[in-house]
Design a protein around this motif. Structure first.
Motif, PDB file in Angstrom:
ATOM      1  N   VAL A  97      82.839 -15.273 -48.759  1.00  0.00           N
ATOM      2  CA  VAL A  97      81.609 -15.066 -47.993  1.00  0.00           C
ATOM      3  C   VAL A  97      81.022 -16.427 -47.636  1.00  0.00           C
ATOM      4  O   VAL A  97      81.287 -17.435 -48.298  1.00  0.00           O
ATOM      5  N   ASN A  98      80.203 -16.442 -46.577  1.00  0.00           N
ATOM      6  CA  ASN A  98      79.421 -17.634 -46.252  1.00  0.00           C
ATOM      7  C   ASN A  98      78.182 -17.653 -47.129  1.00  0.00           C
ATOM      8  O   ASN A  98      77.470 -16.650 -47.230  1.00  0.00           O
ATOM      9  N   GLU A  99      77.951 -18.773 -47.767  1.00  0.00           N
ATOM     10  CA  GLU A  99      76.755 -18.944 -48.581  1.00  0.00           C
ATOM     11  C   GLU A  99      75.980 -20.150 -48.071  1.00  0.00           C
ATOM     12  O   GLU A  99      76.520 -21.003 -47.381  1.00  0.00           O
ATOM     13  N   VAL A 100      74.717 -20.214 -48.423  1.00  0.00           N
ATOM     14  CA  VAL A 100      73.880 -21.350 -48.047  1.00  0.00           C
ATOM     15  C   VAL A 100      73.896 -22.383 -49.167  1.00  0.00           C
ATOM     16  O   VAL A 100      73.857 -22.040 -50.349  1.00  0.00           O
ATOM     17  N   GLN A 101      73.989 -23.647 -48.779  1.00  0.00           N
ATOM     18  CA  GLN A 101      73.788 -24.737 -49.712  1.00  0.00           C
ATOM     19  C   GLN A 101      72.709 -25.651 -49.128  1.00  0.00           C
ATOM     20  O   GLN A 101      72.476 -25.663 -47.917  1.00  0.00           O
ATOM     21  N   VAL A 102      72.023 -26.376 -49.993  1.00  0.00           N
ATOM     22  CA  VAL A 102      70.929 -27.247 -49.574  1.00  0.00           C
ATOM     23  C   VAL A 102      71.376 -28.701 -49.605  1.00  0.00           C
ATOM     24  O   VAL A 102      71.939 -29.166 -50.606  1.00  0.00           O
TER      25      VAL A 102
END
Length: 352
Positions: A97-102
């Motif tokens: 899956v695509n996940e968000v990173q900061v």
């Protein structure tokens, strides 16, 4: 329809767009946001970020919320012209899956450093060979003076300097070779080079990354705010992988670095409807760990690198080709680990 979306339980929100309309998501943001952060404004800023980076809409909603909550907790607005922080889509090869990173920008680190109350100003810059003035000396006559020029020449140094409220100051100067060594040791940069990617921050924003490296080096001499320390720990371009979906649901537990939750990943990532099927599979790696001391260190490192490459979204076939020599040696000296590696590559290939 909008009322139904607003009242829907957070775990049932099925898209990033619906997340921005969800009451519980707003409550989670309000619970962690720094005092000067307005959750309503943050939602508007985020909506604009989605318009400028459409791929964020493809991210797993809870991961997106967790990344947004992390920015709110740090007091940094993401994806704005201020360049304080960025929400970036990240392909998790294990979960598919695509996940968000900061990613925290160097201007964001500067803002966080000032919050300690002991720093009046902090800045960073690059010394080029065609600059008008460069004076740098350590020792009893220590000094640093820089007057930028056209900045078309060779890059020679990166530096950062901070002035304190008591009139003192601290600075650090890094030779460009040292900056490049930091770049070359970056996991994200290594992966980008290995698979000909062009989205590494070091490739697209080298000067900004060099300034950020200098600020990190200066940090050891500064009275730091808690937010600054947190930002360095979770910063994606420094190699961190954070489970923001878990953070979104359990903010009191804090953001969990990927290196800590990898061993629990199979259990934690299993959805409720598949929990019973997932648990037996999650125990297998722990059984293998009992025999790990017998596996040569080079093979364990090769296995971890293959896993990391696949997690970073590298194609399975390209990963197998790149690590062919290591896999061949692993086959002869650590056959069980070799089989695990092949299974992992094969599974990734089926899902590519």
């Amino acid at each position: 329809m909008s009322t139904a979306i607003a009242k829907k339980p957070l775990r049932q929100v099925d898209s990033v767009q619906h997340l921005l309309q969800n009451d519980q998501a707003r409550q989670q943001l309000s619970a962690v946001a720094a005092k000067h952060m307005n959750p309503e404004r943050l939602m508007r800023v985020t909506a604009n970020a989605i318009r400028t980076t459409p791929k964020l809409q493809e991210c797993e909603p809870l991961s997106f919320l967790g990344g947004l909550m992390q920015c709110a907790a740090l007091g940094l607005e993401p994806n704005t012209v201020l360049g304080h922080a960025y929400l970036i889509p990240f392909w998790n090869g294990r979960k598919r899956v695509n996940e968000v990173q900061v990613v925290v920008g160097y201007k964001g680190l500067i803002d966080l450093a000032r919050r300690s109350g002991h720093i009046t100003s902090i800045s960073a810059n690059i010394h080029y060979s065609d600059d008008e003035l460069w004076e740098y000396e350590e020792g009893t006559e220590a000094r640093l003076r820089h007057r930028p020029g056209p900045q078309d020449g060779e890059k020679l140094h990166a530096y950062a300097i901070a002035k304190f409220t008591d009139g003192g100051h601290a600075y650090v100067v890094l030779p460009w070779a040292q900056v490049m060594k930091t770049r070359d040791n970056s996991q994200g940069y290594k992966t980008a080079v290995r698979f000909n990617k062009t989205d590494s921050p070091w490739m697209a924003h080298e000067d900004a990354m060099a300034k950020k490296t200098a600020i990190r080096a200066l940090a050891k001499y500064l009275p730091l705010s808690v937010e600054f320390v947190d930002a360095v720990q979770i910063d994606n371009d420094a190699g961190a992988r954070v489970d923001y979906a878990s953070f979104a649901m359990n903010p009191d537990d804090g953001a969990t670095i990927d290196d800590e939750f990898v061993e629990e990943d199979a259990e934690d990532a299993a959805p409720e409807q598949q929990a019973e099927e997932a648990k037996p599979a999650a125990k297998k790696p722990k059984e293998k760990e009992q025999s790990e001391p017998e596996v040569p260190e080079e093979h364990r490192k090769a296995f971890e690198q293959i896993e990391q490459d696949l997690t970073d979204g590298a194609p399975a076939e390209a990963t197998a080709t790149f690590h062919a020599d290591a896999l061949e040696k692993m086959k002869a000296e650590a056959p069980e680990l070799h089989q695990q590696a092949l299974d992992m590559i094969q599974k990734a290939g089926q899902e590519d």
